[in-house]
Enzyme design. Structure first.
Site, PDB file in Angstrom:
ATOM      1  N   CYS A 298      91.782  -4.014  56.599  1.00 23.42           N
ATOM      2  CA  CYS A 298      91.050  -3.174  57.549  1.00 23.42           C
ATOM      3  C   CYS A 298      91.759  -1.838  57.700  1.00 23.42           C
ATOM      4  O   CYS A 298      92.975  -1.751  57.680  1.00 23.42           O
ATOM      5  CB  CYS A 298      90.881  -3.858  58.900  1.00 23.42           C
ATOM      6  SG  CYS A 298      92.322  -3.820  59.962  1.00 23.42           S
ATOM      7  N   GLU A 299      90.951  -0.804  57.835  1.00 18.48           N
ATOM      8  CA  GLU A 299      91.561   0.529  57.879  1.00 18.48           C
ATOM      9  C   GLU A 299      92.188   0.831  59.233  1.00 18.48           C
ATOM     10  O   GLU A 299      92.939   1.786  59.359  1.00 18.48           O
ATOM     11  CB  GLU A 299      90.522   1.605  57.505  1.00 18.48           C
ATOM     12  CG  GLU A 299      89.398   1.791  58.487  1.00 18.48           C
ATOM     13  CD  GLU A 299      88.400   2.853  58.006  1.00 18.48           C
ATOM     14  OE1 GLU A 299      88.232   2.988  56.779  1.00 18.48           O
ATOM     15  OE2 GLU A 299      87.803   3.525  58.863  1.00 18.48           O
ATOM     16  N   HIS A 300      91.909   0.015  60.226  1.00 18.66           N
ATOM     17  CA  HIS A 300      92.509   0.271  61.542  1.00 18.66           C
ATOM     18  C   HIS A 300      93.915  -0.287  61.659  1.00 18.66           C
ATOM     19  O   HIS A 300      94.760   0.276  62.351  1.00 18.66           O
ATOM     20  CB  HIS A 300      91.633  -0.320  62.651  1.00 18.66           C
ATOM     21  CG  HIS A 300      90.337   0.400  62.814  1.00 18.66           C
ATOM     22  ND1 HIS A 300      89.226  -0.174  63.402  1.00 18.66           N
ATOM     23  CD2 HIS A 300      89.976   1.642  62.435  1.00 18.66           C
ATOM     24  CE1 HIS A 300      88.236   0.703  63.379  1.00 18.66           C
ATOM     25  NE2 HIS A 300      88.660   1.800  62.799  1.00 18.66           N
ATOM     26  N   HIS A 301      94.153  -1.437  61.045  1.00 17.36           N
ATOM     27  CA  HIS A 301      95.464  -2.087  61.205  1.00 17.36           C
ATOM     28  C   HIS A 301      96.148  -2.383  59.882  1.00 17.36           C
ATOM     29  O   HIS A 301      97.257  -2.902  59.872  1.00 17.36           O
ATOM     30  CB  HIS A 301      95.305  -3.403  61.976  1.00 17.36           C
ATOM     31  CG  HIS A 301      94.575  -3.252  63.265  1.00 17.36           C
ATOM     32  ND1 HIS A 301      93.201  -3.412  63.375  1.00 17.36           N
ATOM     33  CD2 HIS A 301      95.015  -2.936  64.502  1.00 17.36           C
ATOM     34  CE1 HIS A 301      92.834  -3.197  64.625  1.00 17.36           C
ATOM     35  NE2 HIS A 301      93.909  -2.911  65.335  1.00 17.36           N
ATOM     36  N   GLN A 339      84.374  -3.263  57.573  1.00 16.80           N
ATOM     37  CA  GLN A 339      83.357  -4.119  56.949  1.00 16.80           C
ATOM     38  C   GLN A 339      81.994  -3.438  56.943  1.00 16.80           C
ATOM     39  O   GLN A 339      81.230  -3.529  55.984  1.00 16.80           O
ATOM     40  CB  GLN A 339      83.306  -5.464  57.683  1.00 16.80           C
ATOM     41  CG  GLN A 339      82.388  -6.455  56.980  1.00 16.80           C
ATOM     42  CD  GLN A 339      82.352  -7.794  57.681  1.00 16.80           C
ATOM     43  OE1 GLN A 339      83.393  -8.304  58.100  1.00 16.80           O
ATOM     44  NE2 GLN A 339      81.168  -8.367  57.817  1.00 16.80           N
ATOM     45  N   HIS A 367      88.529 -11.491  60.304  1.00 12.76           N
ATOM     46  CA  HIS A 367      89.447 -10.357  60.415  1.00 12.76           C
ATOM     47  C   HIS A 367      90.767 -10.787  61.036  1.00 12.76           C
ATOM     48  O   HIS A 367      90.807 -11.217  62.183  1.00 12.76           O
ATOM     49  CB  HIS A 367      88.802  -9.251  61.261  1.00 12.76           C
ATOM     50  CG  HIS A 367      87.637  -8.607  60.563  1.00 12.76           C
ATOM     51  ND1 HIS A 367      87.643  -7.305  60.152  1.00 12.76           N
ATOM     52  CD2 HIS A 367      86.432  -9.124  60.166  1.00 12.76           C
ATOM     53  CE1 HIS A 367      86.492  -7.021  59.534  1.00 12.76           C
ATOM     54  NE2 HIS A 367      85.742  -8.120  59.545  1.00 12.76           N
ATOM     55  N   CYS A 369      93.045  -9.024  62.071  1.00 11.49           N
ATOM     56  CA  CYS A 369      93.456  -8.195  63.209  1.00 11.49           C
ATOM     57  C   CYS A 369      92.870  -8.708  64.523  1.00 11.49           C
ATOM     58  O   CYS A 369      93.441  -8.462  65.575  1.00 11.49           O
ATOM     59  CB  CYS A 369      93.144  -6.715  62.976  1.00 11.49           C
ATOM     60  SG  CYS A 369      91.415  -6.343  62.729  1.00 11.49           S
TER      61      CYS A 369
HETATM   62 ZN    ZN Z   1      91.634  -4.145  62.118  1.00  6.91          ZN
END
Ligand code: ZN
Length: 408
Positions: A298-301, A339, A367, A369
Site C-alpha cells: 500500500c502506498e500509505h504505509h 487498491q 490489507h 495496514c
Molecule cells: Zn496502508
C-alpha cells in the site's frame, strides 16, 4: 562462457587509449560490466611519470585463460604497446588478466589470481565494483572484503567520473544493439525462457548470458541499492536497533533486493509484456479470468496487501493471450498502490489495449495496514470494482456474478 576479470591501465594518451581498449575487448567476449575509471600514480615511477587511468572489466568469454591472455597481448600490440625490460616505463595500454572464474594457475606463463590484486587498492576497488561477492579462488576473500582491507593503502586513487560516465554511455549504447539481437534470437537459444513478464531473461546465473541486462542497468541498480540500504540503516537506528549486530548486518542489502521483486512493476515495459499476443475472434461472449492472486504494497504505509483479482471482458473482434491478463495484474500490483487505483489502472489498460464491448475488474484485498495496526480488523476484506461498457448493463453484470460464484 567463463568469467574473466581484466585490469586496464594507460598513461600515454590515456583519454583516447583507455576507452579504445574497452571497445576492443568486446571482440573477445561479452562485456558484463565495466568499473569506474581511477586516476592513479605510477608505481615505481618518479614524479614526472604521467599518472594512469586504471579500471577493470568483467568479460564473459569462450576463450581459455591462456588464449585470452594471448589475445590481450595481441590487442596491446595492435594499440602500439611495446613491452620493454623497464617495468615502470609509461605505457599505451596494459591489459592484465587477473581473475578467471574459479581457476588457479601458476605455470610460469600465467599466474591466476594475479598477485597484484592483493597489493593495489585501485585494482581491488575496481574489481569489487564489478562483482563484490566474487570469492577469489581458491578460498577467498571476496572482492568486497579485499577492497575493504586495502582501503588506506598508500597510493592515491581518484575516481574520474567524467571518463567513467563516457565509457558507461558507450557500453550502454553498444549493449543495446547487442540486446536487440539477443532478443530476436532469444527463443531459440538454450538457456533462455519466457519469463513471467513475457520478455526473455537468462536462465543461468546473472552475468553468464545476455550481459545486456546487467551492463545497461548495473549502475542504476547499484546506485539505487546503495541509497535504499542507507535508508534502511537509518530506519533501524531510529527504531532503536543496532544495524551492526549480526542478525541485522545484511538486512539493508536484503531489503534492497526484496524491493527489486516487490516493486518490479515499475520496470515492466507494457509493450514487451503484451508482445503482440492478440488474436482475432468471432467470439462475442464474456471472457473471465478469475482468482488471479496478487501481492502489493500500500502506498500509505508500504505494508503488504494481497488478495485476488477477477478480470472479465467482452471482446470486440480481439482477444488477448490467456497468460497476459495475470501479467497485467502483476505489473500494476508490484508497485506502491491503492487498491482502488490499481483496479482502475488494470481496467484502463485493457480498455486502451482491446477496446472491448465491456470490461470489469473486481479485486478483493486484505490489507496488513488495517490488520496489524490502526483499526486492527484482521478479517475485513476490501472489495473494489470498475465496470466499463456492457458491464454497466444489469443483465451482463448478473451473468458476471453467476460466473464468479461458480466454482471451477
Ligand atoms: Zn496502508
Amino acid at each position: 562462457m567463463n568469467d574473466a576479470y581484466i585490469l586496464i591501465g594507460s598513461n600515454i594518451e590515456r583519454e583516447k587509449n583507455y576507452p579504445d581498449a574497452v571497445k576492443r575487448l568486446r571482440g573477445l567476449g561479452q562485456l558484463v560490466a565495466v568499473s569506474p575509471v581511477y586516476e592513479t600514480a605510477a608505481v615505481g615511477g618518479d614524479a614526472n611519470t604521467p599518472q594512469f587511468y586504471n579500471g577493470a572489466v568483467w568479460l564473459a568469454t569462450d576463450l581459455s585463460p591462456h588464449a585470452l591472455r594471448n589475445a590481450l597481448r595481441q590487442v596491446e600490440r595492435e594499440m602500439g604497446r611495446v613491452r620493454t625490460a623497464d617495468k615502470f616505463a609509461p605505457r599505451v595500454i596494459d591489459l592484465d588478466l587477473v581473475l578467471f572464474g574459479e581457476v588457479t594457475i601458476d605455470d610460469g606463463e600465467l599466474k591466476l589470481p594475479d598477485p597484484q590484486i592483493f597489493e593495489r587498492a585501485f585494482a581491488a576497488h575496481a574489481l569489487a565494483h564489478l562483482n563484490p561477492d566474487y570469492v577469489i579462488p581458491p578460498d577467498g576473500p571476496t572482492l568486497a572484503e579485499l577492497a575493504c582491507r586495502l582501503r588506506g593503502t598508500p597510493g592515491e586513487m581518484i575516481e574520474m567520473p567524467e571518463v567513467s560516465e563516457q565509457i558507461q554511455q558507450w557500453v550502454k549504447t553498444s549493449v543495446k544493439e547487442q540486446r536487440v539481437m539477443s532478443e530476436e534470437k532469444a527463443l531459440s537459444v538454450p538457456g533462455f525462457r519466457d519469463n513471467e513478464w513475457g520478455s526473455p531473461i537468462p536462465d543461468a546465473a546473472p552475468g553468464h548470458l545476455l550481459p545486456a541486462m546487467r551492463v545497461a542497468e548495473i549502475n542504476e541498480t547499484e546506485t539505487a541499492h546503495a541509497a535504499i540500504e542507507d535508508a534502511v540503516r537509518t530506519i533501524l537506528l531510529n527504531v532503536g536497533e543496532d544495524p551492526t549486530r549480526e542478525g541485522l548486518l545484511k538486512t539493508p542489502e536484503r531489503v534492497a533486493k526484496a524491493y527489486d521483486e516487490l516493486l518490479a512493476g515499475y520496470n515492466v515495459d507494457p509493450v514487451a509484456l503484451i508482445n503482440g499476443a492478440f488474436f482475432d475472434t468471432d467470439y462475442h461472449d464474456m471472457v473471465l479470468i478469475k482468482d488471479i492472486e496478487f501481492f502489493s504494497l500500500c502506498e500509505h504505509h508500504m505494508l503488504p496487501f494481497f488478495g485476488k483479482a477477477h478480470v472479465a471482458y467482452i471482446p470486440e473482434g480481439k482477444v488477448l493471450g490467456l497468460s497476459k491478463i495475470p501479467r497485467i495484474v502483476e505489473m500494476f500490483a508490484r508497485r506502491l498502490q491503492l487498491q482502488e487505483n490499481m483496479t482502475r489502472e488494470i481496467a484502463d489498460f485493457l480498455q486502451d489495449l482491446l477496446h472491448p464491448r465491456g470490461i470489469a475488474v473486481i479485486i478483493t484485498g486484505h490489507h496488513m495496514c488495517s490488520m496489524m495496526r490502526g483499526v486492527k480488523k484482521p478479517d475485513a476484506k476490501m472489495v473494489t470494482q470498475v465496470m466499463y461498457g456492457a458491464f454497466q448493463e444489469r443483465a451482463v453484470r448478473e451473468q458476471l456474478n453467476d460466473c464468479l460464484l461458480q466454482d471451477a
